[in-house]
Design a protein around this motif. Structure first.
Motif, PDB file in Angstrom:
ATOM      1  N   UNK A  38       0.966  -1.181   0.015  1.00 42.95           N
ATOM      2  CA  UNK A  38       0.036  -0.023   0.059  1.00 42.95           C
ATOM      3  C   UNK A  38       1.043   1.330   0.011  1.00 42.95           C
ATOM      4  N   UNK A  39       1.994   1.178   0.746  1.00 43.32           N
ATOM      5  CA  UNK A  39       2.877   2.660   0.849  1.00 43.32           C
ATOM      6  C   UNK A  39       3.516   2.571  -0.403  1.00 43.32           C
ATOM      7  N   UNK A  40       3.614   1.668  -1.122  1.00 41.12           N
ATOM      8  CA  UNK A  40       4.561   1.603  -2.473  1.00 41.12           C
ATOM      9  C   UNK A  40       3.795   2.236  -3.609  1.00 41.12           C
ATOM     10  N   UNK A  41       2.428   1.919  -3.419  1.00 39.56           N
ATOM     11  CA  UNK A  41       1.438   2.569  -4.226  1.00 39.56           C
ATOM     12  C   UNK A  41       1.088   3.784  -3.917  1.00 39.56           C
ATOM     13  N   UNK A  42       1.362   4.438  -2.960  1.00 39.78           N
ATOM     14  CA  UNK A  42       1.096   5.895  -2.585  1.00 39.78           C
ATOM     15  C   UNK A  42       2.250   6.800  -3.503  1.00 39.78           C
ATOM     16  N   UNK A  43       1.731   7.908  -3.558  1.00 35.77           N
ATOM     17  CA  UNK A  43       2.707   8.707  -4.551  1.00 35.77           C
ATOM     18  C   UNK A  43       3.307   9.448  -3.463  1.00 35.77           C
ATOM     19  N   UNK A  44       4.722   9.456  -3.355  1.00 30.75           N
ATOM     20  CA  UNK A  44       5.417   9.955  -2.425  1.00 30.75           C
ATOM     21  C   UNK A  44       5.387  11.642  -2.442  1.00 30.75           C
ATOM     22  N   UNK A  45       5.507  12.383  -1.250  1.00 30.64           N
ATOM     23  CA  UNK A  45       5.356  13.781  -1.149  1.00 30.64           C
ATOM     24  C   UNK A  45       6.894  14.451  -1.501  1.00 30.64           C
ATOM     25  N   UNK A  46       7.841  13.762  -0.586  1.00 29.42           N
ATOM     26  CA  UNK A  46       9.155  14.218  -0.615  1.00 29.42           C
ATOM     27  C   UNK A  46       9.994  13.906  -1.699  1.00 29.42           C
ATOM     28  N   UNK A  52      13.789   7.468  -4.194  1.00 33.07           N
ATOM     29  CA  UNK A  52      14.128   6.117  -3.963  1.00 33.07           C
ATOM     30  C   UNK A  52      13.217   5.469  -4.643  1.00 33.07           C
ATOM     31  N   UNK A  53      11.991   5.691  -5.055  1.00 32.61           N
ATOM     32  CA  UNK A  53      10.976   5.025  -5.623  1.00 32.61           C
ATOM     33  C   UNK A  53      11.506   4.454  -7.142  1.00 32.61           C
ATOM     34  N   UNK A  54      12.386   5.387  -7.537  1.00 34.91           N
ATOM     35  CA  UNK A  54      12.863   5.181  -8.955  1.00 34.91           C
ATOM     36  C   UNK A  54      13.868   3.877  -8.751  1.00 34.91           C
TER      37      UNK A  54
END
Length: 113
Positions: A38-46, A52-54
């Motif tokens: 679920x956390x990975x599917x959210x769009x990060x704000x920072x 890191x998502x990349x």
């Protein structure tokens, strides 16, 4: 191209187990896995979280890297234990050989008989 060549070279060095079972089971419980997904599917704000998502695709690399580091530490501990055991056996052998040999040192000492 360089990364692909390095991957090819590394593939040749893999053990049979690594070639057959390249995926490692997660140590997370099912609920924790769902939370992580679920956390990975959210769009990060920072910005750092976006960067890191990349690199999520490198997760398998880091799993394998950490596995190798753990194996390396286990082997180092085993080597140290075996080295100590070898040293103990050598000392016992030295004592045994000193006990059965008739050297000048043994003959120069007073004979208890």
């Amino acid at each position: 191209q360089r990364i692909l060549r390095l991957a090819e070279m590394c593939r040749r060095l893999e053990t049979e187990e690594e070639k057959v079972l390249p995926f490692y089971s997660s140590s997370l419980a099912k609920g924790e896995q769902q939370d992580a997904r679920r956390v990975l599917e959210e769009t990060p704000a920072e910005p750092l979280a976006q960067a890191v998502r990349d690199y999520v695709g490198l997760e398998r690399f880091w799993q394998r890297f950490n596995k190798v580091k753990l194996e390396e530490q286990a082997l180092e501990r085993e080597r140290a234990a075996l080295s100590q055991r070898n040293q103990d056996l050598r000392e016992l052998l030295r004592q045994y050989l000193a006990g059965i040999s008739a050297s000048e040192e043994v003959l120069s000492e007073p004979n208890p008989l």
